[in-house]
Design a protein around this motif. Sequence first.
Motif, PDB file in Angstrom:
ATOM      1  N   ILE A  60      -8.602  73.823  -4.168  1.00  0.00           N
ATOM      2  CA  ILE A  60      -8.087  74.467  -5.384  1.00  0.00           C
ATOM      3  C   ILE A  60      -7.121  73.513  -6.087  1.00  0.00           C
ATOM      4  O   ILE A  60      -6.319  72.828  -5.430  1.00  0.00           O
ATOM      5  CB  ILE A  60      -7.386  75.791  -5.034  1.00  0.00           C
ATOM      6  CG1 ILE A  60      -8.384  76.741  -4.358  1.00  0.00           C
ATOM      7  CG2 ILE A  60      -6.808  76.457  -6.283  1.00  0.00           C
ATOM      8  CD1 ILE A  60      -7.771  78.019  -3.838  1.00  0.00           C
ATOM      9  N   TYR A  61      -7.220  73.484  -7.416  1.00  0.00           N
ATOM     10  CA  TYR A  61      -6.336  72.625  -8.206  1.00  0.00           C
ATOM     11  C   TYR A  61      -5.060  73.391  -8.554  1.00  0.00           C
ATOM     12  O   TYR A  61      -5.104  74.407  -9.252  1.00  0.00           O
ATOM     13  CB  TYR A  61      -7.027  72.164  -9.485  1.00  0.00           C
ATOM     14  CG  TYR A  61      -8.262  71.310  -9.227  1.00  0.00           C
ATOM     15  CD1 TYR A  61      -8.165  70.113  -8.536  1.00  0.00           C
ATOM     16  CD2 TYR A  61      -9.520  71.706  -9.686  1.00  0.00           C
ATOM     17  CE1 TYR A  61      -9.281  69.329  -8.302  1.00  0.00           C
ATOM     18  CE2 TYR A  61     -10.640  70.934  -9.457  1.00  0.00           C
ATOM     19  CZ  TYR A  61     -10.519  69.742  -8.759  1.00  0.00           C
ATOM     20  OH  TYR A  61     -11.630  68.965  -8.535  1.00  0.00           O
ATOM     21  N   ASN A  62      -3.967  72.890  -8.046  1.00  0.00           N
ATOM     22  CA  ASN A  62      -2.662  73.456  -8.372  1.00  0.00           C
ATOM     23  C   ASN A  62      -2.107  72.743  -9.607  1.00  0.00           C
ATOM     24  O   ASN A  62      -2.023  71.503  -9.636  1.00  0.00           O
ATOM     25  CB  ASN A  62      -1.712  73.276  -7.180  1.00  0.00           C
ATOM     26  CG  ASN A  62      -0.333  73.820  -7.447  1.00  0.00           C
ATOM     27  OD1 ASN A  62      -0.194  74.931  -7.940  1.00  0.00           O
ATOM     28  ND2 ASN A  62       0.698  73.036  -7.121  1.00  0.00           N
ATOM     29  N   VAL A  63      -1.767  73.522 -10.638  1.00  0.00           N
ATOM     30  CA  VAL A  63      -1.243  72.945 -11.873  1.00  0.00           C
ATOM     31  C   VAL A  63       0.270  72.765 -11.701  1.00  0.00           C
ATOM     32  O   VAL A  63       1.016  73.745 -11.572  1.00  0.00           O
ATOM     33  CB  VAL A  63      -1.539  73.846 -13.085  1.00  0.00           C
ATOM     34  CG1 VAL A  63      -1.058  73.185 -14.380  1.00  0.00           C
ATOM     35  CG2 VAL A  63      -3.035  74.151 -13.159  1.00  0.00           C
ATOM     36  N   THR A  64       0.706  71.518 -11.688  1.00  0.00           N
ATOM     37  CA  THR A  64       2.126  71.240 -11.435  1.00  0.00           C
ATOM     38  C   THR A  64       2.972  71.225 -12.716  1.00  0.00           C
ATOM     39  O   THR A  64       4.204  71.210 -12.617  1.00  0.00           O
ATOM     40  CB  THR A  64       2.276  69.886 -10.708  1.00  0.00           C
ATOM     41  OG1 THR A  64       1.740  68.834 -11.524  1.00  0.00           O
ATOM     42  CG2 THR A  64       1.534  69.917  -9.369  1.00  0.00           C
ATOM     43  N   GLU A  73       0.974  68.314 -23.102  1.00  0.00           N
ATOM     44  CA  GLU A  73       0.741  67.296 -22.089  1.00  0.00           C
ATOM     45  C   GLU A  73      -0.639  67.481 -21.442  1.00  0.00           C
ATOM     46  O   GLU A  73      -1.239  68.555 -21.509  1.00  0.00           O
ATOM     47  CB  GLU A  73       1.816  67.383 -20.987  1.00  0.00           C
ATOM     48  CG  GLU A  73       3.222  67.088 -21.443  1.00  0.00           C
ATOM     49  CD  GLU A  73       4.221  67.239 -20.299  1.00  0.00           C
ATOM     50  OE1 GLU A  73       3.770  67.539 -19.162  1.00  0.00           O
ATOM     51  OE2 GLU A  73       5.425  67.051 -20.538  1.00  0.00           O
ATOM     52  N   LYS A  74      -1.080  66.404 -20.802  1.00  0.00           N
ATOM     53  CA  LYS A  74      -2.268  66.533 -19.954  1.00  0.00           C
ATOM     54  C   LYS A  74      -1.897  67.388 -18.753  1.00  0.00           C
ATOM     55  O   LYS A  74      -0.794  67.258 -18.207  1.00  0.00           O
ATOM     56  CB  LYS A  74      -2.738  65.157 -19.461  1.00  0.00           C
ATOM     57  CG  LYS A  74      -3.425  64.285 -20.479  1.00  0.00           C
ATOM     58  CD  LYS A  74      -3.919  63.000 -19.801  1.00  0.00           C
ATOM     59  CE  LYS A  74      -4.633  62.089 -20.777  1.00  0.00           C
ATOM     60  NZ  LYS A  74      -5.139  60.847 -20.112  1.00  0.00           N
ATOM     61  N   PRO A  75      -2.804  68.230 -18.314  1.00  0.00           N
ATOM     62  CA  PRO A  75      -2.496  68.989 -17.087  1.00  0.00           C
ATOM     63  C   PRO A  75      -2.476  68.053 -15.884  1.00  0.00           C
ATOM     64  O   PRO A  75      -3.357  67.208 -15.718  1.00  0.00           O
ATOM     65  CB  PRO A  75      -3.634  70.002 -17.008  1.00  0.00           C
ATOM     66  CG  PRO A  75      -4.752  69.395 -17.773  1.00  0.00           C
ATOM     67  CD  PRO A  75      -4.124  68.589 -18.872  1.00  0.00           C
ATOM     68  N   LYS A  76      -1.462  68.198 -15.050  1.00  0.00           N
ATOM     69  CA  LYS A  76      -1.351  67.428 -13.825  1.00  0.00           C
ATOM     70  C   LYS A  76      -1.836  68.303 -12.676  1.00  0.00           C
ATOM     71  O   LYS A  76      -1.236  69.335 -12.379  1.00  0.00           O
ATOM     72  CB  LYS A  76       0.089  66.975 -13.603  1.00  0.00           C
ATOM     73  CG  LYS A  76       0.591  66.028 -14.696  1.00  0.00           C
ATOM     74  CD  LYS A  76       2.040  65.621 -14.460  1.00  0.00           C
ATOM     75  CE  LYS A  76       2.503  64.675 -15.569  1.00  0.00           C
ATOM     76  NZ  LYS A  76       3.927  64.266 -15.385  1.00  0.00           N
ATOM     77  N   LEU A  77      -2.919  67.879 -12.057  1.00  0.00           N
ATOM     78  CA  LEU A  77      -3.580  68.686 -11.029  1.00  0.00           C
ATOM     79  C   LEU A  77      -3.355  68.091  -9.646  1.00  0.00           C
ATOM     80  O   LEU A  77      -3.467  66.875  -9.450  1.00  0.00           O
ATOM     81  CB  LEU A  77      -5.079  68.784 -11.310  1.00  0.00           C
ATOM     82  CG  LEU A  77      -5.476  69.280 -12.711  1.00  0.00           C
ATOM     83  CD1 LEU A  77      -6.993  69.289 -12.846  1.00  0.00           C
ATOM     84  CD2 LEU A  77      -4.908  70.649 -12.975  1.00  0.00           C
ATOM     85  N   VAL A 408     -10.629  74.437 -12.140  1.00  0.00           N
ATOM     86  CA  VAL A 408      -9.947  75.475 -11.373  1.00  0.00           C
ATOM     87  C   VAL A 408     -10.041  75.198  -9.868  1.00  0.00           C
ATOM     88  O   VAL A 408      -9.036  75.225  -9.152  1.00  0.00           O
ATOM     89  CB  VAL A 408     -10.537  76.863 -11.694  1.00  0.00           C
ATOM     90  CG1 VAL A 408      -9.867  77.941 -10.845  1.00  0.00           C
ATOM     91  CG2 VAL A 408     -10.390  77.170 -13.168  1.00  0.00           C
ATOM     92  N   MET A 409     -11.224  74.923  -9.372  1.00  0.00           N
ATOM     93  CA  MET A 409     -11.433  74.691  -7.941  1.00  0.00           C
ATOM     94  C   MET A 409     -12.787  74.029  -7.733  1.00  0.00           C
ATOM     95  O   MET A 409     -13.631  74.004  -8.634  1.00  0.00           O
ATOM     96  CB  MET A 409     -11.403  76.014  -7.158  1.00  0.00           C
ATOM     97  CG  MET A 409     -12.531  76.965  -7.542  1.00  0.00           C
ATOM     98  SD  MET A 409     -12.559  78.509  -6.613  1.00  0.00           S
ATOM     99  CE  MET A 409     -12.978  77.916  -4.993  1.00  0.00           C
TER     100      MET A 409
END
Length: 540
Positions: A60-64, A73-77, A408-409
């Motif tokens: 799973i991608y956690n959005v920091t 901003e670009k999403p940081k995964l 998302v995942m």
Amino acid sequence: MLFRLAVIIIGIITLILGIVLSSIPWLDYFILKNLRLWNDTLSYHYWQRPGVIRLTKLYIYNVTNPDGFLNGEKPKLQEVGPFVYREDMQKVNVKFHENNFTVSYQHKKILQFVPELSIDKDTPIVTPNIPLLTLTSLSPKLGYLLSKTISVVITAAKFKPFINVTAEQLAFGYDDALVSLAHRFYPKHMRPMEKMGLLLGRNGTLTEVSSVKTGMESMEQFGYIDSLNGLDHLPHWGEEPCTSIAGSEGSFFPPRDLTKSEMVHIYDKDLCRIIPLKYVESLEKDGIAADLFRLPNNSYGDSAHNPENKCYDSNDYEAVQGLQNISPCQYGAPVYISNPHFFESHPDLLNSVEGLKPEREKHETYFKIQPKLGVPLEGKVRIQLNLKVTRAKDVYPVRDFRDFVFPVMWLEEGISELTPAIKRWIYLGTVIAPNAVPIGSYLMIIGGAFAIVFSLVRTYQNFVFARDPTLEILEMGRRSLRRGSSFIAHQQHRLLVHHRDSYSLLRHGPMATCLGETQQEEDAQPIIDGSLNSQLGVIV
């Protein structure tokens, strides 16, 4: 004589049998007969309950930086995982149809968490609010007034574009007010489940009734799906090949040794389509021959790279290489699939985010399939789920959420190893038997030919080199005469000795009157000796 005749007959039978076995591919016929799906065959038991260790791994991608993303901003995964589940799968409600060409069933899957292979399933995750963003992505089509109404409602309910959930909740369900409303009021054919969970429908007995081809009619589509809930096509798309369901559910594939095909297909209902796999090379796994198949790099996306993708295009989005729309199978949610980490996808998708690093070894979909049996020795289906968000500027809580394809995942399903029992059967049928059968056939040919030649040679020797029976009789008579003459000579010799002893007594005795007679005997002695000698000469 009878023994040699029996040896010749046995030798001829062995020779003929060896020639027949070496010239007819009877082993292939035997394997093919037992490979077809039918009650109590080995392949049926493997198909009905494979018994292999099948794992589902979630990442799973956690959005920091959720606030930073909303500010441009670009999403940081951050990839979090794996969360590993062991899948105990079997087919229930199995029914063979009257023509024996197809068999129907339902899947029963029980996913059990494997903590020793996983991280904590209660790990907190920050992820996009999928139900909310699904609703807001549809709002631009609803008009300004309805969009403002939606904005007021979700603002009052304090919905936010990003939510905090655990990995277990995201995968297998959490309570969500919007999903509950949709479950209550949506039309039955579009109604989602009561909870929000990306893998919620994978656990338990599936309602879908599938029918697959048994191979009794042909092996060209052995193991391929014939119908789903009575339909011979996918209803989500408008034309072929997108509507095709001719793919394997993963247990068997058409054997490439028979079909000579460079392509096989696999079907997963959650992917809303069949996935093509293309032959790459032949190799070995654990000493067993296998064909490597990979997902072509143009399988997902636009029709410019793959004309067969044209029927997946819609007016709602511009097709992008490596991205596939599956929203018809996800209750209308703008869910798209791709390879994990946007592997072999358009560079713009990867460049729009931070934290992804595509690698073939980790992120490609592949299968290693035994070419004679069509049994997968190893295989991994790797899919990434993405949410394609359309900006809803009139909905206040998400007004800053720009048009974006948000990872998302991703998940991996498949097998790495077969069980030792299954592997032994495959090794016996594809390695040992194909080598042992020709050797046995050739030994039978050599042994039969040797037995025939040896018996014929011995018989020939007996007939050609044996003596004439007449000569044998004469020889036997001659030996008998020799034995008889020796006896006569011995008896005559005893008689002569006796005569000589008698003569001596007469000659020196006082009986004068007998002198004359004795003298006569002495005179006759040479005559007797000559007669005996002449007889012995004749006999000899």
